[in-house]
Design a protein around this motif. Structure first.
Motif, PDB file in Angstrom:
ATOM      1  N   PRO A  14       0.827  -1.211   0.000  1.00 30.53           N
ATOM      2  CA  PRO A  14       0.000   0.000   0.000  1.00 30.53           C
ATOM      3  C   PRO A  14       0.861   1.260   0.000  1.00 30.53           C
ATOM      4  O   PRO A  14       1.865   1.333   0.704  1.00 30.53           O
ATOM      5  CB  PRO A  14      -0.800  -0.098   1.296  1.00 30.53           C
ATOM      6  CG  PRO A  14      -0.651  -1.501   1.758  1.00 30.53           C
ATOM      7  CD  PRO A  14       0.605  -2.036   1.157  1.00 30.53           C
ATOM      8  N   GLN A  15       0.473   2.232  -0.778  1.00 28.29           N
ATOM      9  CA  GLN A  15       1.228   3.471  -0.871  1.00 28.29           C
ATOM     10  C   GLN A  15       0.856   4.457   0.231  1.00 28.29           C
ATOM     11  O   GLN A  15       1.623   5.338   0.550  1.00 28.29           O
ATOM     12  CB  GLN A  15       1.018   4.112  -2.252  1.00 28.29           C
ATOM     13  CG  GLN A  15       1.505   3.231  -3.378  1.00 28.29           C
ATOM     14  CD  GLN A  15       2.971   2.841  -3.236  1.00 28.29           C
ATOM     15  OE1 GLN A  15       3.839   3.687  -3.123  1.00 28.29           O
ATOM     16  NE2 GLN A  15       3.242   1.552  -3.212  1.00 28.29           N
ATOM     17  N   ASN A  16      -0.335   4.315   0.793  1.00 29.02           N
ATOM     18  CA  ASN A  16      -0.814   5.243   1.812  1.00 29.02           C
ATOM     19  C   ASN A  16      -1.466   4.482   2.956  1.00 29.02           C
ATOM     20  O   ASN A  16      -1.814   3.320   2.817  1.00 29.02           O
ATOM     21  CB  ASN A  16      -1.834   6.214   1.213  1.00 29.02           C
ATOM     22  CG  ASN A  16      -1.221   7.093   0.157  1.00 29.02           C
ATOM     23  OD1 ASN A  16      -0.236   7.761   0.396  1.00 29.02           O
ATOM     24  ND2 ASN A  16      -1.795   7.072  -1.035  1.00 29.02           N
ATOM     25  N   PHE A  17      -1.674   5.186   4.057  1.00 27.87           N
ATOM     26  CA  PHE A  17      -2.395   4.641   5.202  1.00 27.87           C
ATOM     27  C   PHE A  17      -3.884   4.639   4.885  1.00 27.87           C
ATOM     28  O   PHE A  17      -4.439   5.653   4.478  1.00 27.87           O
ATOM     29  CB  PHE A  17      -2.080   5.506   6.424  1.00 27.87           C
ATOM     30  CG  PHE A  17      -3.002   5.340   7.598  1.00 27.87           C
ATOM     31  CD1 PHE A  17      -3.450   4.097   8.005  1.00 27.87           C
ATOM     32  CD2 PHE A  17      -3.395   6.446   8.322  1.00 27.87           C
ATOM     33  CE1 PHE A  17      -4.285   3.952   9.099  1.00 27.87           C
ATOM     34  CE2 PHE A  17      -4.229   6.323   9.418  1.00 27.87           C
ATOM     35  CZ  PHE A  17      -4.677   5.068   9.800  1.00 27.87           C
ATOM     36  N   LEU A  37      -0.732   0.010   5.621  1.00 27.33           N
ATOM     37  CA  LEU A  37       0.345   0.979   5.818  1.00 27.33           C
ATOM     38  C   LEU A  37       1.201   1.028   4.567  1.00 27.33           C
ATOM     39  O   LEU A  37       1.547  -0.016   4.010  1.00 27.33           O
ATOM     40  CB  LEU A  37       1.228   0.576   7.005  1.00 27.33           C
ATOM     41  CG  LEU A  37       0.576   0.463   8.370  1.00 27.33           C
ATOM     42  CD1 LEU A  37       1.580  -0.070   9.385  1.00 27.33           C
ATOM     43  CD2 LEU A  37       0.050   1.815   8.809  1.00 27.33           C
ATOM     44  N   GLY A  38       1.560   2.230   4.145  1.00 32.79           N
ATOM     45  CA  GLY A  38       2.425   2.398   2.989  1.00 32.79           C
ATOM     46  C   GLY A  38       3.893   2.305   3.329  1.00 32.79           C
ATOM     47  O   GLY A  38       4.723   2.066   2.461  1.00 32.79           O
ATOM     48  N   MET A  39       4.214   2.494   4.601  1.00 35.49           N
ATOM     49  CA  MET A  39       5.601   2.418   5.036  1.00 35.49           C
ATOM     50  C   MET A  39       5.648   2.016   6.506  1.00 35.49           C
ATOM     51  O   MET A  39       4.651   2.124   7.213  1.00 35.49           O
ATOM     52  CB  MET A  39       6.316   3.753   4.815  1.00 35.49           C
ATOM     53  CG  MET A  39       5.671   4.931   5.527  1.00 35.49           C
ATOM     54  SD  MET A  39       6.353   6.541   5.079  1.00 35.49           S
ATOM     55  CE  MET A  39       7.993   6.415   5.727  1.00 35.49           C
ATOM     56  N   GLU A  40       6.798   1.560   6.971  1.00 28.02           N
ATOM     57  CA  GLU A  40       6.951   1.184   8.375  1.00 28.02           C
ATOM     58  C   GLU A  40       6.706   2.403   9.250  1.00 28.02           C
ATOM     59  O   GLU A  40       7.175   3.497   8.939  1.00 28.02           O
ATOM     60  CB  GLU A  40       8.360   0.636   8.617  1.00 28.02           C
ATOM     61  CG  GLU A  40       8.569   0.146  10.028  1.00 28.02           C
ATOM     62  CD  GLU A  40       9.933  -0.496  10.233  1.00 28.02           C
ATOM     63  OE1 GLU A  40      10.373  -0.542  11.383  1.00 28.02           O
ATOM     64  OE2 GLU A  40      10.548  -0.938   9.252  1.00 28.02           O
ATOM     65  N   ASN A  41       5.959   2.206  10.330  1.00 28.66           N
ATOM     66  CA  ASN A  41       5.616   3.343  11.177  1.00 28.66           C
ATOM     67  C   ASN A  41       5.141   2.888  12.545  1.00 28.66           C
ATOM     68  O   ASN A  41       4.854   1.709  12.753  1.00 28.66           O
ATOM     69  CB  ASN A  41       4.516   4.188  10.512  1.00 28.66           C
ATOM     70  CG  ASN A  41       4.878   5.642  10.478  1.00 28.66           C
ATOM     71  OD1 ASN A  41       5.371   6.173  11.466  1.00 28.66           O
ATOM     72  ND2 ASN A  41       4.637   6.284   9.350  1.00 28.66           N
ATOM     73  N   ASP A  42       5.043   3.854  13.466  1.00 20.88           N
ATOM     74  CA  ASP A  42       4.451   3.600  14.773  1.00 20.88           C
ATOM     75  C   ASP A  42       2.934   3.618  14.626  1.00 20.88           C
ATOM     76  O   ASP A  42       2.391   4.554  14.032  1.00 20.88           O
ATOM     77  CB  ASP A  42       4.889   4.662  15.784  1.00 20.88           C
ATOM     78  CG  ASP A  42       6.370   4.567  16.100  1.00 20.88           C
ATOM     79  OD1 ASP A  42       6.879   3.435  16.184  1.00 20.88           O
ATOM     80  OD2 ASP A  42       7.012   5.616  16.242  1.00 20.88           O
ATOM     81  N   THR A  67      -0.966  -4.892   4.711  1.00 22.34           N
ATOM     82  CA  THR A  67      -2.308  -4.939   5.286  1.00 22.34           C
ATOM     83  C   THR A  67      -2.248  -5.684   6.617  1.00 22.34           C
ATOM     84  O   THR A  67      -1.637  -6.749   6.707  1.00 22.34           O
ATOM     85  CB  THR A  67      -3.280  -5.639   4.328  1.00 22.34           C
ATOM     86  OG1 THR A  67      -3.307  -4.909   3.096  1.00 22.34           O
ATOM     87  CG2 THR A  67      -4.690  -5.679   4.907  1.00 22.34           C
ATOM     88  N   HIS A  68      -2.868  -5.103   7.624  1.00 23.73           N
ATOM     89  CA  HIS A  68      -2.847  -5.667   8.975  1.00 23.73           C
ATOM     90  C   HIS A  68      -4.275  -5.830   9.488  1.00 23.73           C
ATOM     91  O   HIS A  68      -5.164  -5.067   9.118  1.00 23.73           O
ATOM     92  CB  HIS A  68      -2.075  -4.749   9.927  1.00 23.73           C
ATOM     93  CG  HIS A  68      -0.663  -4.540   9.512  1.00 23.73           C
ATOM     94  ND1 HIS A  68       0.351  -5.402   9.854  1.00 23.73           N
ATOM     95  CD2 HIS A  68      -0.097  -3.565   8.757  1.00 23.73           C
ATOM     96  CE1 HIS A  68       1.484  -4.966   9.336  1.00 23.73           C
ATOM     97  NE2 HIS A  68       1.239  -3.855   8.666  1.00 23.73           N
ATOM     98  N   ASP A  92      -4.050   5.285  14.782  1.00 23.63           N
ATOM     99  CA  ASP A  92      -3.153   6.443  14.742  1.00 23.63           C
ATOM    100  C   ASP A  92      -1.815   5.981  14.180  1.00 23.63           C
ATOM    101  O   ASP A  92      -1.142   5.139  14.775  1.00 23.63           O
ATOM    102  CB  ASP A  92      -2.981   7.000  16.158  1.00 23.63           C
ATOM    103  CG  ASP A  92      -2.092   8.227  16.222  1.00 23.63           C
ATOM    104  OD1 ASP A  92      -1.186   8.379  15.381  1.00 23.63           O
ATOM    105  OD2 ASP A  92      -2.286   9.046  17.138  1.00 23.63           O
ATOM    106  N   VAL A  93      -1.459   6.520  13.023  1.00 22.76           N
ATOM    107  CA  VAL A  93      -0.183   6.201  12.387  1.00 22.76           C
ATOM    108  C   VAL A  93       0.642   7.475  12.371  1.00 22.76           C
ATOM    109  O   VAL A  93       0.390   8.381  11.568  1.00 22.76           O
ATOM    110  CB  VAL A  93      -0.382   5.658  10.956  1.00 22.76           C
ATOM    111  CG1 VAL A  93       0.970   5.376  10.293  1.00 22.76           C
ATOM    112  CG2 VAL A  93      -1.233   4.399  10.976  1.00 22.76           C
ATOM    113  N   ALA A  94       1.570   7.574  13.308  1.00 24.99           N
ATOM    114  CA  ALA A  94       2.478   8.732  13.403  1.00 24.99           C
ATOM    115  C   ALA A  94       1.719  10.054  13.375  1.00 24.99           C
ATOM    116  O   ALA A  94       2.101  10.984  12.674  1.00 24.99           O
ATOM    117  CB  ALA A  94       3.520   8.671  12.291  1.00 24.99           C
TER     118      ALA A  94
END
Length: 106
Positions: A14-17, A37-42, A67-68, A92-94
């Motif tokens: 995925p490119q975006n949240f 999630l498009g990238m690793e994140n909190d 995808t989670h 909440d992603v960052a």
């Protein structure tokens, strides 16, 4: 890898949240909250009452792209059953926050 294989691998990340509707909804006894999630994140996934009170934190920590799915079993963070009704799930992603609505029927 060929270009078409790389394109397929790239397109599967995925490119975006994005937040998806929980399933099943309405639910009993549990439901799955899905997001990409498009990238690793909190990431923090929380459940709130209709009054805005935090009921449970289902996920808190670093997650990889993709995808989670996080399961909620209708319990508070302290292990108590919640009543039938409308609840909100928040991812909440960052600092980027998205919210969905779900219903528990007992």
């Amino acid at each position: 890898f060929s270009n078409s294989t790389l394109d397929l691998i790239h397109s599967s990340i995925p490119q975006n949240f994005a937040l998806h509707q929980n399933y099943p909804n309405p639910f009993n006894p549990s439901t799955n909250i899905m997001f990409t999630l498009g990238m690793e994140n909190d990431v923090t996934v929380s459940v709130y009452s209709i009054l805005g009170e935090e009921i449970a934190t289902l996920q808190s920590g670093r997650m990889i792209p993709g995808t989670h799915s996080v399961r909620w079993n209708g319990l508070t963070s302290n292990g108590y059953n919640v009543a039938s009704g409308v609840y909100f799930y928040q991812v909440d992603v960052a600092g980027q926050v998205k919210t969905g609505k779900m219903m528990l029927l007992k």
